[in-house]
Scaffold this motif. Structure first.
Motif, PDB file in Angstrom:
ATOM      1  N   TYR A  30       0.847  -1.186   0.000  1.00 51.06           N
ATOM      2  CA  TYR A  30       0.000   0.000   0.000  1.00 51.06           C
ATOM      3  C   TYR A  30       0.884   1.239   0.000  1.00 51.06           C
ATOM      4  N   TRP A  31       0.402   2.289  -0.654  1.00 54.87           N
ATOM      5  CA  TRP A  31       1.089   3.573  -0.633  1.00 54.87           C
ATOM      6  C   TRP A  31       0.156   4.620  -0.030  1.00 54.87           C
TER       7      TRP A  31
ATOM      8  N   LEU B  81      -2.601   4.001  -3.195  1.00 53.33           N
ATOM      9  CA  LEU B  81      -2.687   2.824  -4.058  1.00 53.33           C
ATOM     10  C   LEU B  81      -2.542   1.557  -3.235  1.00 53.33           C
ATOM     11  N   TRP B  82      -3.132   0.477  -3.771  1.00 54.22           N
ATOM     12  CA  TRP B  82      -2.988  -0.857  -3.181  1.00 54.22           C
ATOM     13  C   TRP B  82      -2.660  -1.834  -4.309  1.00 54.22           C
ATOM     14  N   TYR B  83      -1.575  -2.583  -4.112  1.00 60.24           N
ATOM     15  CA  TYR B  83      -1.191  -3.636  -5.057  1.00 60.24           C
ATOM     16  C   TYR B  83      -1.184  -4.975  -4.339  1.00 60.24           C
TER      17      TYR B  83
ATOM     18  N   GLU C  14      -3.044  -3.823  -9.502  1.00 62.92           N
ATOM     19  CA  GLU C  14      -3.592  -2.690  -8.765  1.00 62.92           C
ATOM     20  C   GLU C  14      -5.007  -3.037  -8.337  1.00 62.92           C
TER      21      GLU C  14
ATOM     22  N   ASN D  60      -6.874  -1.159  -5.746  1.00 64.48           N
ATOM     23  CA  ASN D  60      -7.681  -0.010  -5.331  1.00 64.48           C
ATOM     24  C   ASN D  60      -6.832   1.235  -5.457  1.00 64.48           C
ATOM     25  N   ARG D  61      -7.509   2.351  -5.658  1.00 65.05           N
ATOM     26  CA  ARG D  61      -6.824   3.606  -5.871  1.00 65.05           C
ATOM     27  C   ARG D  61      -7.545   4.706  -5.108  1.00 65.05           C
TER      28      ARG D  61
ATOM     29  N   SER E  22       1.219   6.960 -10.158  1.00 62.91           N
ATOM     30  CA  SER E  22       1.042   5.591 -10.638  1.00 62.91           C
ATOM     31  C   SER E  22       2.097   4.709 -10.004  1.00 62.91           C
TER      32      SER E  22
ATOM     33  N   LEU F 281       6.513   3.563  -6.741  1.00 60.43           N
ATOM     34  CA  LEU F 281       5.526   4.621  -6.923  1.00 60.43           C
ATOM     35  C   LEU F 281       6.156   5.690  -7.798  1.00 60.43           C
TER      36      LEU F 281
ATOM     37  N   LYS G  22      -8.252  -0.216   2.192  1.00 55.88           N
ATOM     38  CA  LYS G  22      -7.573   1.054   2.441  1.00 55.88           C
ATOM     39  C   LYS G  22      -7.895   1.514   3.853  1.00 55.88           C
TER      40      LYS G  22
END
Lengths: 114, 110
Positions: A33-34, A47-49, A54, A56-57, A65, A76, B97
């Motif tokens: 996650y970022w 972001l979630w990878y 990917e 979720n954003r 990106s 990232l 999230k």
């Protein structure tokens, strides 16, 4: 056990340039996650990878990106940098999807845009 | 809109003076409530996860509780090394999230 690592620690760029930030998750974790932590704004999900995809954003423009590599590390990229992109960028990892696992954070990359 | 609100914004305590931090949330389909500690310039350090109302977890001088609308982080007999920003975050179903509150800055003075 090694924690989440991020590089570089600090990054200084000028407006319009591109920045690349890197993250290595905890061994065995497949989700990365970022988050952005700008001054006075708190942590915002970027972001979630998971498993290279990917998932979720957050509410960020497309110039933010990234990608996840086969070894689960992640990158990232921030294109066309703006002054307001200056922030601490945090990467977190968790074991994966399916359950609501705890996310463990790295030390962050401090991005300064001049 | 999903939201997490923490209070107070800042808290100053004397060493040994117990207190509580509040986290209220409106997160649709909340699947977990997390507490983190963050020291200046560092990444958040995981403390607790709470999954259902009535659940409690403890770690040293910290105890976290959860109701249907809010969570509390109780600090018993704090020490100066407990000084940090404490962050609360909710996670909603399916999206993974974390929705963070703005945090409570705790300062414990000897």
């Amino acid at each position: 056990e090694a924690g989440v690592t991020q590089s570089p620690t600090h990054l200084i760029k000028t407006r319009g340039q591109q920045a690349t930030l890197r993250c290595s998750p905890i061994s065995g974790h497949t989700s990365v996650y970022w988050y952005q932590q700008a001054l006075g704004l708190g942590l915002q999900f970027l972001l979630w990878y998971d498993e290279g995809e990917e998932r979720n954003r957050g509410n960020f423009p497309p110039r933010f990106s990234g990608r996840q590599f086969p070894n689960y590390s992640s990158e990232l990229n921030v294109n066309a940098l703006e002054l307001e992109d200056s922030a601490l960028y945090l990467c977190a990892s968790s074991p994966g999807t399916g359950t609501y696992n705890e996310q463990f954070f790295g030390p962050g990359t401090r991005l300064t845009v001049l | 809109e999903d939201q997490v609100t923490q209070s107070p914004e800042a808290l100053r305590l004397q060493e040994g003076e117990s207190s509580s931090l509040n986290c209220s949330y409106t997160v649709s389909g909340l699947r977990g409530l997390f507490w983190y500690r963050q020291d200046p310039g560092k990444g958040p350090e995981f403390l607790f996860t709470l999954y259902s109302a009535g659940e409690e977890k403890e770690k040293e001088r910290l105890k976290a509780t959860l109701t249907k609308k809010e969570s509390f982080l109780h600090i018993t007999a704090p020490k100066p090394e407990d000084s940090a920003t404490y962050l609360c975050a909710g996670i909603s179903g399916g999206y993974n999230k974390l929705i963070f509150g703005a945090g409570t800055r705790l300062a414990v003075h000897p």
